[in-house]
Enzyme design. Structure first.
Site, PDB file in Angstrom:
ATOM      1  N   SER A 128      43.279  36.778  34.993  1.00 16.11           N
ATOM      2  CA  SER A 128      42.499  37.980  35.276  1.00 16.11           C
ATOM      3  C   SER A 128      40.995  37.770  35.045  1.00 16.11           C
ATOM      4  O   SER A 128      40.373  36.974  35.724  1.00 16.11           O
ATOM      5  CB  SER A 128      43.050  39.125  34.426  1.00 16.11           C
ATOM      6  OG  SER A 128      42.446  40.325  34.783  1.00 16.11           O
ATOM      7  N   ASP A 177      41.333  38.149  39.466  1.00 13.16           N
ATOM      8  CA  ASP A 177      42.526  38.379  40.291  1.00 13.16           C
ATOM      9  C   ASP A 177      42.432  39.678  41.085  1.00 13.16           C
ATOM     10  O   ASP A 177      43.398  40.078  41.738  1.00 13.16           O
ATOM     11  CB  ASP A 177      43.798  38.345  39.440  1.00 13.16           C
ATOM     12  CG  ASP A 177      43.866  39.501  38.449  1.00 13.16           C
ATOM     13  OD1 ASP A 177      42.799  39.978  38.013  1.00 13.16           O
ATOM     14  OD2 ASP A 177      44.986  39.919  38.106  1.00 13.16           O
ATOM     15  N   ASP A 204      42.421  42.903  40.633  1.00 10.58           N
ATOM     16  CA  ASP A 204      43.077  44.204  40.468  1.00 10.58           C
ATOM     17  C   ASP A 204      42.039  45.244  40.048  1.00 10.58           C
ATOM     18  O   ASP A 204      42.276  46.441  40.137  1.00 10.58           O
ATOM     19  CB  ASP A 204      44.270  44.163  39.489  1.00 10.58           C
ATOM     20  CG  ASP A 204      43.940  43.542  38.153  1.00 10.58           C
ATOM     21  OD1 ASP A 204      42.804  43.047  37.973  1.00 10.58           O
ATOM     22  OD2 ASP A 204      44.820  43.539  37.279  1.00 10.58           O
ATOM     23  N   ASP A 253      37.178  41.261  39.297  1.00  4.98           N
ATOM     24  CA  ASP A 253      37.529  40.257  38.293  1.00  4.98           C
ATOM     25  C   ASP A 253      38.298  39.137  39.012  1.00  4.98           C
ATOM     26  O   ASP A 253      38.472  39.179  40.231  1.00  4.98           O
ATOM     27  CB  ASP A 253      38.327  40.898  37.146  1.00  4.98           C
ATOM     28  CG  ASP A 253      39.687  41.393  37.577  1.00  4.98           C
ATOM     29  OD1 ASP A 253      39.848  41.744  38.750  1.00  4.98           O
ATOM     30  OD2 ASP A 253      40.598  41.424  36.728  1.00  4.98           O
TER      31      ASP A 253
HETATM   32 MG    MG Z   1      42.575  41.552  36.525  1.00  4.55          MG
END
Ligand code: MG
Length: 447
Positions: A96, A239, A241, A237
């Site tokens: 992340s 990844d 999300d 960020d």
């Molecule tokens: Mg993340």
């Protein structure tokens, strides 16, 4: 959460070579494969350690008889979307927002949500304690590659908005060399926006900035916003999300205000409950109430928000929106997980509707002063007990840690799950009240 030893609220994470190794990833693959049958999707972000960990997880799954579909590099919400549509489970290799030397594994349930506490404790027991039985040579799993599937995720987001909604809107995007380098620019281009990008080459060395989209890391994005005349800048960020924003002047929009802006848009059209952790600024509650929606608070962690949203829907209640005050927003019509690409598209739809500069939309929100601090101490539970005793006569919410609710102010004191410290958040519409309240909390903590 109590009971979990390896996994936090966002899966297993650690520094490569110490906290996270291919051997641990193999154990996770074996453990997951022994708990599930069928076809398991694997995805990863752009980290350099991703291929080694992904192959180790795959080896464990194949050896326990699961089939594996490798979806390649894609955002976590894209893998979650694909799992919900097609697969028996998923494993996302990502750390992340953590620095480049970290990596981890996040397990996705068939409904696209992250694995919950009870299942995770079972998974951990198998990782740590048990010999997992391997299947015979003639029933081992098969692997296929399906890097093209990510388009189903971008299609689903584009379909959620009227055609050409972004026409006339210029946007600057900084995916931070992470998992959304292709998806977010594609989504916004297909919505009709004129798109400029920075740090949009996939690179696990993260040469442009760290995976955490902090204000300090987004100075170059601010320059791009100003030089292109963009309506806003967006950054993810590692990844993707989460999504954070800069206004048309290149100024960072605090994430609770971002959540409030989006809630203001969504709650106009969709009445119901807005779900968020107890750590969220009251600006979101104020906006929800102003639009005829109610709110539900959960423990800190997006998984608790997602599961509370699902539970409310199961009870037949309407859920408007969920999210955390860190740029992670959950749209129940789309899927029950945080989605940075969807949040980027939602900001385009806000601008298409409002025709007002983003800075003005932010300035129109109710003002709250938020103080956040971490207090180190060898015995966090004794510190929490002192706060409990000192404020016991007040309105206390024990959803997660202690939240003290006063008329127009609140404070949250909660122990860290991983370090010897307590986290303190205090908020009030007036700065001097926030300062005084923070002083009271500090007095009880450092006795
Ligand atoms: Mg993340």
């Amino acid at each position: 959460m109590t009971g979990k030893r390896l996994f936090g609220t966002n899966g297993v994470r650690g520094v490569i070579g110490s906290g996270m190794t291919p051997m641990l990833a193999l154990s996770i693959g074996l453990a997951l494969g022994s708990m599930r049958t069928g076809n398991i999707a694997i995805g990863r972000d752009t980290r350099t350690s991703g291929p080694a960990l992904a192959n180790a997880v795959k080896a464990g799954l194949l050896a326990t008889g699961c089939d594996v579909t490798d979806c390649g590099i894609l955002p976590t919400p894209a893998l979650q979307y694909l799992v919900q549509e097609h697969f028996a489970a998923g494993a996302m290799i990502t750390a992340s927002h953590n620095p480049p030397e970290y990596n981890g594994v996040k397990v996705i349930e068939p409904d696209g949500t992250e694995m919950g506490d009870e299942e995770t404790i079972q998974l951990e027991a198998r990782v740590l304690d048990e010999e997992v039985p391997l299947v015979a040579w003639n029933v081992t799993g098969r692997e296929c590659k399906a890097t093209h599937l990510v388009h189903e995720y971008t299609d689903a987001i584009v379909r959620s908005f009227p055609q050409g909604i972004g026409e006339g809107i210029t946007v600057a995007i900084d995916p931070g060399c992470g998992a959304a380098c292709e998806t977010t620019p594609q989504i916004l281009t297909r919505l009709g926006c004129r798109v400029f990008t920075i740090n949009s080459q996939m690179d696990g060395n993260f040469p442009g900035r760290l995976p955490e989209p902090s204000p300090e890391g987004l100075l170059a994005l601010g320059d791009l916003v100003r030089s292109t005349g963009a309506a806003f800048g967006i950054a993810h960020d590692g990844d993707a999300d989460r999504a954070v924003f800069l206004d048309e002047r290149g100024q960072f929009i605090e994430e609770n205000q971002e959540f409030a802006l989006i809630a203001n848009q969504v709650c106009k059209e969709r009445k119901g409950t807005v779900v968020m952790p107890v750590s969220t600024s009251r600006v979101v509650e104020t906006i929800a109430h102003a639009n005829g929606c109610d709110v539900r608070y959960t423990p800190v962690g997006s998984i608790y928000v997602a599961r509370a949203m699902r539970a409310l829907e199961k009870e037949g209640r309407s859920v408007a929106l969920g999210g955390e005050g860190n740029g992670g927003i959950i749209y129940p019509d789309h899927q029950f997980c945080r989605d940075g690409g969807m949040t980027a598209a939602m900001m385009v739809s806000i601008l298409a509707r409002e025709c007002t500069p983003v800075s003005k939309l932010v300035a129109a929100l109710p003002e709250f002063f938020l103080i956040k601090d971490k207090i180190t101490g060898t015995n966090p539970s004794a510190m929490i007990a002192r706060v409990n005793a000192m404020f016991s006569a007040e309105s206390i919410d024990r959803t997660d840690g202690i939240r003290i609710n006063r008329a127009d102010s609140w404070a949250l004191v909660r122990p860290s799950g991983t370090e010897p410290l307590v986290r303190v958040i205090v908020e009030s519409p007036r700065k001097e009240i926030a300062d005084a309240f923070f002083g009271e909390i500090m007095q009880s903590l450092v006795q």
